[in-house]
Design an enzyme around this catalytic site. Structure first.
Site, PDB file in Angstrom:
ATOM      1  N   CYS A  12      31.039  37.994   5.628  1.00 22.27           N
ATOM      2  CA  CYS A  12      29.625  37.670   6.820  1.00 22.27           C
ATOM      3  C   CYS A  12      30.245  37.336   8.065  1.00 22.27           C
ATOM      4  O   CYS A  12      31.093  36.447   8.184  1.00 22.27           O
ATOM      5  CB  CYS A  12      28.687  36.850   5.919  1.00 22.27           C
ATOM      6  SG  CYS A  12      28.373  37.845   4.144  1.00 22.27           S
ATOM      7  N   GLY A  38      29.633  42.585   8.885  1.00 23.23           N
ATOM      8  CA  GLY A  38      29.120  43.375   8.227  1.00 23.23           C
ATOM      9  C   GLY A  38      27.465  44.324   7.805  1.00 23.23           C
ATOM     10  O   GLY A  38      27.249  43.624   9.368  1.00 23.23           O
ATOM     11  N   ASN A 112      28.747  32.339   5.480  1.00 18.27           N
ATOM     12  CA  ASN A 112      29.521  33.860   5.319  1.00 18.27           C
ATOM     13  C   ASN A 112      31.041  32.894   4.253  1.00 18.27           C
ATOM     14  O   ASN A 112      31.630  31.809   4.626  1.00 18.27           O
ATOM     15  CB  ASN A 112      30.444  33.480   6.786  1.00 18.27           C
ATOM     16  CG  ASN A 112      31.870  34.130   6.986  1.00 18.27           C
ATOM     17  OD1 ASN A 112      31.961  34.657   6.295  1.00 18.27           O
ATOM     18  ND2 ASN A 112      32.498  34.198   7.709  1.00 18.27           N
ATOM     19  N   GLY A 113      31.351  33.785   3.739  1.00 23.95           N
ATOM     20  CA  GLY A 113      32.742  33.627   2.425  1.00 23.95           C
ATOM     21  C   GLY A 113      32.315  33.173   1.292  1.00 23.95           C
ATOM     22  O   GLY A 113      31.525  33.426   0.820  1.00 23.95           O
ATOM     23  N   TYR A 252      42.908  42.138  10.569  1.00 26.08           N
ATOM     24  CA  TYR A 252      41.982  42.918  10.537  1.00 26.08           C
ATOM     25  C   TYR A 252      40.652  42.774  11.213  1.00 26.08           C
ATOM     26  O   TYR A 252      39.670  43.346  11.974  1.00 26.08           O
ATOM     27  CB  TYR A 252      42.180  43.033   8.924  1.00 26.08           C
ATOM     28  CG  TYR A 252      40.938  44.473   9.107  1.00 26.08           C
ATOM     29  CD1 TYR A 252      41.301  45.932   9.299  1.00 26.08           C
ATOM     30  CD2 TYR A 252      39.714  44.012   8.116  1.00 26.08           C
ATOM     31  CE1 TYR A 252      40.629  46.701   8.836  1.00 26.08           C
ATOM     32  CE2 TYR A 252      38.836  44.758   8.092  1.00 26.08           C
ATOM     33  CZ  TYR A 252      39.685  45.881   8.069  1.00 26.08           C
ATOM     34  OH  TYR A 252      38.720  46.837   8.503  1.00 26.08           O
TER      35      TYR A 252
END
Ligand code: SF4
Length: 467
Positions: A12, A38, A112-113, A252
């Protein structure tokens, strides 16, 4: 048990603003620049100092925040979220920020995570009477804070955060403050910036550039920042913290115009390409990169090898990223829709195709095929990450171990399966060298080496290693 864990499998982006009259609009632009992290759901919660209110929905930033929706979001502080989730973890209720109201005030959370001990925590909390509204791991923090017994919000947050294991970058907003927390390993990127007298926080620094904010610094592992109208206070909630930022963010995930820990993502990728030209010298006519995340590495390879870089593959800009579509069938259809080989560039040529990773192998096979169908006489595949042999438990959807082609196949077996004339992966040492590092300290390489920075709990392992 298993679907619950599958539902946690997400990556996210988060963005927050404290103390600006256009808080919601800035958050909109910030989230827009983080959209690559996301695309399944997004939300913004604002505070006007007295109450919190939010708008959220399943879809892209530009789809959810219509002019009408933005009119609702008045306030001087805001947090926002863009969400990616697997099919099991989707649904409106899991779209963040999550917003909770109680007698003592409101609380909004954006995360996030991935937490790796969420099931044990949920069992404990449910035994104590908690009822969860969502299947997301994010909500656990709200329950832990509420039950901590401390009267001060900072103490509540510190106590609750210290119980979490895994990867988390959290934005926690009440009517009167914005708290920012990063896990003790700093697995996900999170930075602080300023815009005039206002503070901004974002998963990636590219969001600062979009809103005209100035970068101040990265949030430290195990740090809790408390931002309010009096300024910023920094506290350490983790007794010990060892940095282990995700290397895949460089390879990436992050945008090339973002800087993580002072390293520009484009430059890191270009260095990886240069390193590959040393590790895998190939006699060829052109170098091409798979758009978008592999272009930088391909340019680096071409520059170092003295072979022309050409645009051998074109991306259709109006299709979402393959890596983050939920099913294998969709992923396969996605590749066809997304990429085209440029016949005029590759026909009759020996092509070096640089890509950032091989996850399941399906995408690589299709791209090699595209190039060969367009007349390439040889296709040499150069991968700017080491083979991904293990799943990620910290928020990047590399899927289960059995789906990872490199988990049980040799480089030669993978080469044969994807139909390439040669296949080379960057070495771990080469990748670290490209990041300007001598060793691997300070970085997570779990999916490459199997050495994870945190303990992994048995119920999480059960899902990722199922056969
Ligand atoms: S396991 Fe891999 S993808 Fe996951 S945080 Fe570590 S380096 Fe990143």
């Amino acid at each position: 048990m298993l679907p619950e864990i599958k539902g946690l499998n997400e990556e996210c982006g988060i963005f927050g603003v404290w103390g600006h009259k256009d808080a919601a609009q800035l958050t909109y632009y910030g989230l827009h620049s983080l959209q690559h992290r996301g695309q399944e759901g997004t939300g913004i919660v604002v505070s006007d100092g007295k109450k919190l209110k939010g708008v959220k929905g399943e879809g892209l930033v530009a789809e959810i925040f219509t002019t009408e929706a933005m009119k609702e979001l008045t306030g001087t502080s805001a947090i926002g979220h863009v969400r990616y989730a697997t099919a099991g973890g989707g649904g409106y209720e899991n779209v963040q920020p999550l917003l909770f109201h109680s007698q003592t005030g409101s609380l909004a959370l954006a995360h996030n995570g991935n937490l790796v001990n969420v099931n044990s925590l949920k069992h404990q909390l449910e035994a104590q009477g908690s009822i969860f509204q969502t299947s997301s791991d994010t909500e656990v923090l709200a329950h832990l804070m509420k039950r901590s017994g401390y009267s001060d919000s900072k103490d509540r947050a510190k106590n609750a955060l210290s119980m979490l294991k895994g990867a988390y970058a959290y934005l926690i907003m009440t009517e009167t403050e914005l708290m920012v927390a990063l896990d003790p390993h700093g697995l996900r990127p999170l930075s602080l910036g300023s815009l005039g007298d206002a503070y901004v926080v974002a998963s990636e620094t590219c969001a600062f550039d979009v809103v005209g904010a100035e970068y101040i610094r990265d949030i430290r592992p195990g740090e809790l920042l408390i931002i309010n109208d009096q300024g910023v206070i920094s506290e350490q909630f983790a007794v010990s913290s060892t940095k282990a930022i995700c290397t895949m963010e460089y390879i990436y995930f992050s945008r090339p115009d973002s800087n993580i820990q002072g390293i520009n993502v484009h430059t890191a990728r270009k260095n990886m390409g240069k390193r590959m030209a040393m590790e895998a010298p190939i006699d060829a006519d052109v170098v091409t990169g798979v758009p978008d995340s592999s272009i930088s590495a391909a340019i680096g390879y071409a520059e170092a090898a003295g072979i022309p870089y050409e645009m051998g593959l074109i991306k259709n800009r109006y299709v979402g990223r393959t890596f983050i579509q939920p099913s294998q069938t969709l992923r396969e259809q996605g590749v066809k829709m997304k990429l085209s080989a440029v016949r005029g560039v590759v026909e009759g040529k020996r092509v070096i195709m640089v890509d950032d990773s091989i996850v399941r192998g399906t995408t690589s096979r299709r791209i090699v095929n595209l190039l060969k169908e367009a007349g390439a006489t040889e296709v040499h595949v150069v991968i700017s990450s080491p083979p991904i042999k293990n799943p990620c438990f910290y928020g990047i959807d590399t899927s289960t171990k059995e789906e990872l082609i490199a988990s049980d196949k040799s480089v030669e077996e993978i080469r044969e399966l994807i139909g390439a004339d040669s296949l080379t992966f960057i070495s771990v040492e080469g990748m670290m060298h490209a990041l300007g590092q001598e060793g691997t300290n300070g970085y997570c390489l779990g999916c490459f080496t199997g050495n994870y920075p945190t303990e992994i709990y048995p119920d999480t392992l059960q899902y990722y290693y199922q056969k």
